[in-house]
Scaffold this active site. Structure first.
Site, PDB file in Angstrom:
ATOM      1  N   ALA A 179       0.830  -1.211   0.000  1.00 20.63           N
ATOM      2  CA  ALA A 179       0.000   0.000   0.000  1.00 20.63           C
ATOM      3  C   ALA A 179       0.864   1.262   0.000  1.00 20.63           C
ATOM      4  CB  ALA A 179      -0.942  -0.016   1.194  1.00 20.63           C
ATOM      5  N   ASP A 194       0.876  -2.539  12.670  1.00 27.91           N
ATOM      6  CA  ASP A 194       0.854  -1.948  11.325  1.00 27.91           C
ATOM      7  C   ASP A 194      -0.509  -1.284  11.107  1.00 27.91           C
ATOM      8  OD1 ASP A 194       1.758  -1.189   8.816  1.00 27.91           O
ATOM      9  OD2 ASP A 194       1.352  -3.117   7.871  1.00 27.91           O
ATOM     10  N   GLY A 206      -2.172  -2.124   5.439  1.00 23.90           N
ATOM     11  CA  GLY A 206      -2.048  -2.054   6.888  1.00 23.90           C
ATOM     12  C   GLY A 206      -3.124  -2.898   7.547  1.00 23.90           C
TER      13      GLY A 206
END
Length: 381
Positions: free
Chosen positions: A134, A268, A304
């Site tokens: 990402a 994360d 994430g």
């Protein structure tokens, strides 16, 4: 903040083992070792008391972003994670323009200096376009040591970690630079071979960014970075234990091969952690969160997580069936040691900050204390 307090009756997890019917003595913001006669007691029979959690890889929460939000936004995210047991937190950035990242580093460093954050982690832009996850591909760049130095200088001594694809041009020299400046060089978002990974570890890399994710899979002829990172005693491996990023067998493999002393549970997390489903942004990229799973709108890559560390702890204990002492090591002690903060946090010992989490018998969070102050006070019968 109570002047003095003793927590009694719980199973207390210490570095030396689990103490049944143990006690933790708090005076002001610190854990102490002596009980005065008039010290009030809190009976936590049937509960666990464990050290406050330490997260070295976190992009936001509570609907707020560490990567682009205001100071108020960042503090909202910090509060959200504290309420889920993370009493020490490093703010992670994502790939962006170099000038923006340098400016962001200066901004976040002020919050580190105030004691709200434990440091800054730069995830990108020095990562592989083959394993970008990402991250915005057009903003990626090779890890030029001069540019790496620009970011750590902008952080004014608060940079704790930089994630790099160390096989890229300048990667090994950047690892050496980071090691010389006392900043963790983390191998991640990488397309490196086994041999290239070994070279990076020999140069000074010490962390594997979210092991298994955003790197080549383990192969029997081309073992790639996973084998190199698991086998080397110098490497601590980050694991995202949310049930989405890792199959339980992969987590078991990591614990079996690396051992509890070399694992760091991370979140994360992005903005949706502790907040809910919906449309979000991670850096310049749009993210949809559905049923707690964050994915890029364009392409569908995992973006994430929405994990909080209390959930990671509970899953490790109830689904993965890991020993509680091993979980505490991975979620508190090991990350505190990586950050150079183990003299203050990461275990329940006299002289350390009174950062602790109260869990019930099912490992559900019931209380959080930070520096002697209840953020969530246990509601006991």
């Amino acid at each position: 903040m109570a002047d003095r307090m003793v927590l009694t009756g719980a199973r207390v997890v210490l570095p030396t083992g689990i103490v049944e019917n143990g006690r933790v003595i708090v005076e002001g913001a610190k854990i102490t070792g002596a009980v005065l006669a008039d010290t009030p007691a809190v009976d936590l029979t049937g509960h666990w008391v464990v050290p406050g959690f330490v997260d070295i890889h976190n992009h936001g929460g509570g609907g707020a972003s560490f990567t682009s939000g205001s100071a108020e936004d960042v503090l909202k995210g910090v509060r959200t994670h504290r309420e889920h047991g993370t009493t020490t937190l490093v703010a992670s950035t994502v790939t962006g323009e170099m000038d923006f990242l340098a400016h962001r580093a200066g901004f976040l460093s002020e919050l580190v200096e105030q004691g709200d954050l434990a440091g800054i982690h730069f995830e990108g832009p020095f990562i592989s376009p083959c394993r970008k996850g990402a991250h915005s591909e057009e903003l990626l760049r090779d890890p030029d040591p001069a540019e790496v130095r620009k970011l750590i200088d902008a952080a004014r001594g608060t940079a704790k970690m930089v994630t790099l694809a160390t096989e890229l041009p300048g990667g090994i020299d950047s690892v050496r630079l980071l090691a010389e400046h006392g900043v963790i060089a983390a191998i991640g978002h990488t397309d490196a071979t086994y041999e290239q990974t070994v070279e990076a570890v020999d140069a000074g890399a010490t962390v594997a960014t979210h092991l298994f994710n955003a790197m080549p899979a383990l192969g029997h002829r081309a073992p790639g970075p996973i084998a190199a990172l698991l086998e080397d005693e110098r490497i601590t491996v980050e694991l995202i234990n949310d049930g989405t990023h890792l199959h339980p067998a992969a987590l078991e493999l990591a614990f079996h091969r690396a051992g509890a002393a070399r694992v760091a549970f991370i979140t994360d997390a992005m903005d949706a952690a502790g907040f809910g489903d919906g449309r979000y942004e991670l850096g310049p990229l749009a993210v949809d969160v559905k049923d707690g799973v964050a994915r890029l709108v364009d392409g569908g890559s995992i973006a994430g997580s929405t994990l909080t560390l209390d959930t990671a702890f509970q899953r490790a204990a109830t689904v993965d069936r890991l020993p509680v002492q091993d979980i505490v090591q991975a979620i508190s002690a090991n990350p505190a040691k990586l950050l150079g903060l183990y003299d203050r946090v990461g275990s329940l010992e006299p002289g350390k900050d009174a950062d602790l989490v109260v869990l019930d018998a099912a490992f559900t969070l019931k209380g959080v204390m930070r520096k002697g102050e209840w953020l969530i006070e246990p509601q006991l019968p």
